[in-house]
Design a protein around this motif. Structure first.
Motif, mmCIF file in Angstrom:
data_model
loop_
_atom_site.group_PDB
_atom_site.id
_atom_site.type_symbol
_atom_site.label_atom_id
_atom_site.label_comp_id
_atom_site.label_asym_id
_atom_site.label_seq_id
_atom_site.Cartn_x
_atom_site.Cartn_y
_atom_site.Cartn_z
ATOM 1 N N HIS A 109 -11.350 -1.829 70.876
ATOM 2 C CA HIS A 109 -12.632 -1.128 70.895
ATOM 3 C C HIS A 109 -12.569 0.021 69.899
ATOM 4 N N LYS A 110 -13.246 -0.142 68.768
ATOM 5 C CA LYS A 110 -13.143 0.826 67.681
ATOM 6 C C LYS A 110 -13.646 2.195 68.125
ATOM 7 N N PRO A 111 -12.856 3.211 67.928
ATOM 8 C CA PRO A 111 -13.243 4.564 68.335
ATOM 9 C C PRO A 111 -14.117 5.231 67.291
ATOM 10 N N ASP A 112 -14.560 6.439 67.591
ATOM 11 C CA ASP A 112 -15.279 7.260 66.616
ATOM 12 C C ASP A 112 -14.238 7.765 65.615
ATOM 13 N N MET A 113 -14.311 7.243 64.404
ATOM 14 C CA MET A 113 -13.280 7.532 63.412
ATOM 15 C C MET A 113 -13.265 9.008 63.012
ATOM 16 N N LEU A 114 -14.429 9.640 62.975
ATOM 17 C CA LEU A 114 -14.472 11.056 62.608
ATOM 18 C C LEU A 114 -13.790 11.903 63.673
ATOM 19 N N VAL A 115 -14.004 11.560 64.925
ATOM 20 C CA VAL A 115 -13.342 12.279 66.012
ATOM 21 C C VAL A 115 -11.834 12.108 65.908
ATOM 22 N N VAL A 116 -11.383 10.893 65.656
ATOM 23 C CA VAL A 116 -9.946 10.631 65.524
ATOM 24 C C VAL A 116 -9.353 11.453 64.384
ATOM 25 N N GLU A 117 -10.022 11.435 63.226
ATOM 26 C CA GLU A 117 -9.455 12.119 62.065
ATOM 27 C C GLU A 117 -9.467 13.637 62.236
ATOM 28 N N LEU A 118 -10.560 14.175 62.766
ATOM 29 C CA LEU A 118 -10.613 15.628 62.974
ATOM 30 C C LEU A 118 -9.600 16.072 64.019
ATOM 31 N N ALA A 119 -9.481 15.322 65.095
ATOM 32 C CA ALA A 119 -8.514 15.679 66.138
ATOM 33 C C ALA A 119 -7.089 15.597 65.608
ATOM 34 N N ALA A 120 -6.798 14.578 64.792
ATOM 35 C CA ALA A 120 -5.467 14.451 64.205
ATOM 36 C C ALA A 120 -5.178 15.627 63.275
ATOM 37 N N LEU A 121 -6.151 15.990 62.455
ATOM 38 C CA LEU A 121 -5.955 17.081 61.508
ATOM 39 C C LEU A 121 -5.752 18.426 62.207
ATOM 40 N N LEU A 122 -6.441 18.638 63.318
ATOM 41 C CA LEU A 122 -6.444 19.950 63.962
ATOM 42 C C LEU A 122 -5.554 20.027 65.200
ATOM 43 N N HIS A 123 -4.828 18.954 65.520
ATOM 44 C CA HIS A 123 -4.160 18.881 66.823
ATOM 45 C C HIS A 123 -3.070 19.932 67.023
ATOM 46 N N ASP A 124 -2.474 20.442 65.957
ATOM 47 C CA ASP A 124 -1.399 21.424 66.116
ATOM 48 C C ASP A 124 -1.792 22.845 65.714
ATOM 49 N N VAL A 125 -3.033 23.050 65.365
ATOM 50 C CA VAL A 125 -3.475 24.393 64.961
ATOM 51 C C VAL A 125 -3.247 25.394 66.093
#
Length: 233
Positions: free
Chosen positions: A50-66
């Protein structure tokens, strides 16, 4: 087709925040780690049923350790949505994507707030693990990607780097006060368990080979042999 020009502008803005922030952290949690997590998370997202919201995935990945709790205060890390809200709001006026109104900003920070191994462990111990945690594909993509970077060759180097920064021992004998925080113990407490706790099938496939490296190195005798050999070289 993802990403659109507007989405790419939002991604670039998030990446700028990440790069500026991670420059203050040590090599175990630097911008290169985040870029690897981003790449893997997007790869996993392309291979889930089930394809996720790609923008959510990418933003969360980019910001996950901030707002990683190892580097910021508990107060700063307490409310990721509040912290990132100015960024989300600015994206509407600057790039035409309203992450507040469409709810994606809230989901991004919910993923960020739940991605870590220690958070999952605490929530399960307290009976606070929910259906959302079990079903959110965006969370699983970022979780698996982050955990995959903790095993294999990069994972071993990251463990050594963080051990150095925190002035923890690589190895301490059983009974020694520092044994619980040694690098070897970290292998036994977390790293060798990661493969069996990955959420996605694609993540599990990626983790199989990396696990073999960690499993071998979790053997204290073999680890000490490798370390001694490295010193002699």
């Amino acid at each position: 087709m993802y990403p659109t020009d507007h989405e790419q502008a939002v991604i670039a803005a998030a990446e700028k925040i990440m790069v500026e922030t991670m420059a203050r952290y040590d090599p175990s949690h630097d911008a290169y780690h985040v870029q690897r997590v981003r790449k893997t998370a997007l790869q996993i997202a392309q291979n889930v049923p089930h394809k996720p919201d790609m923008l959510v995935v990418e933003l969360a990945a980019l910001l996950h350790d901030v707002l990683d709790k190892k580097y910021v205060s508990a107060e700063e890390a307490a409310d990721p949505y509040k912290f990132f809200l100015p960024f989300f709001e600015s994206m509407a006026s600057l790039h035409g994507i309203d992450l507040v109104q469409d709810g994606r900003g809230r989901l991004v920070t919910q993923v960020i707030d739940n991605v870590s191994w220690s958070t999952e462990k605490k929530l399960k111990e307290k009976g606070l693990w929910t259906t959302w945690h079990d079903e959110c594909v965006e969370l699983h993509c970022v979780q698996d990607a982050d955990r995959l970077d903790a095993i294999g060759a990069f994972g071993i180097m990251r463990c050594a780097a963080y051990t150095t920064v925190t002035n923890s021992p690589l190895y301490a004998p059983i009974g020694d006060p520092k044994q619980p925080v040694s690098a070897i113990q970290h292998f036994h407490d977390k790293l060798i368990h990661i493969r069996d706790r990955l959420k996605t099938e694609h993540g599990k496939r990626l983790g199989a080979k990396r696990h073999q490296v960690v499993s071998r190195l979790s053997n204290t005798t073999f680890m000490m042999y490798v370390l001694s050999d490295a010193v002699l070289c």
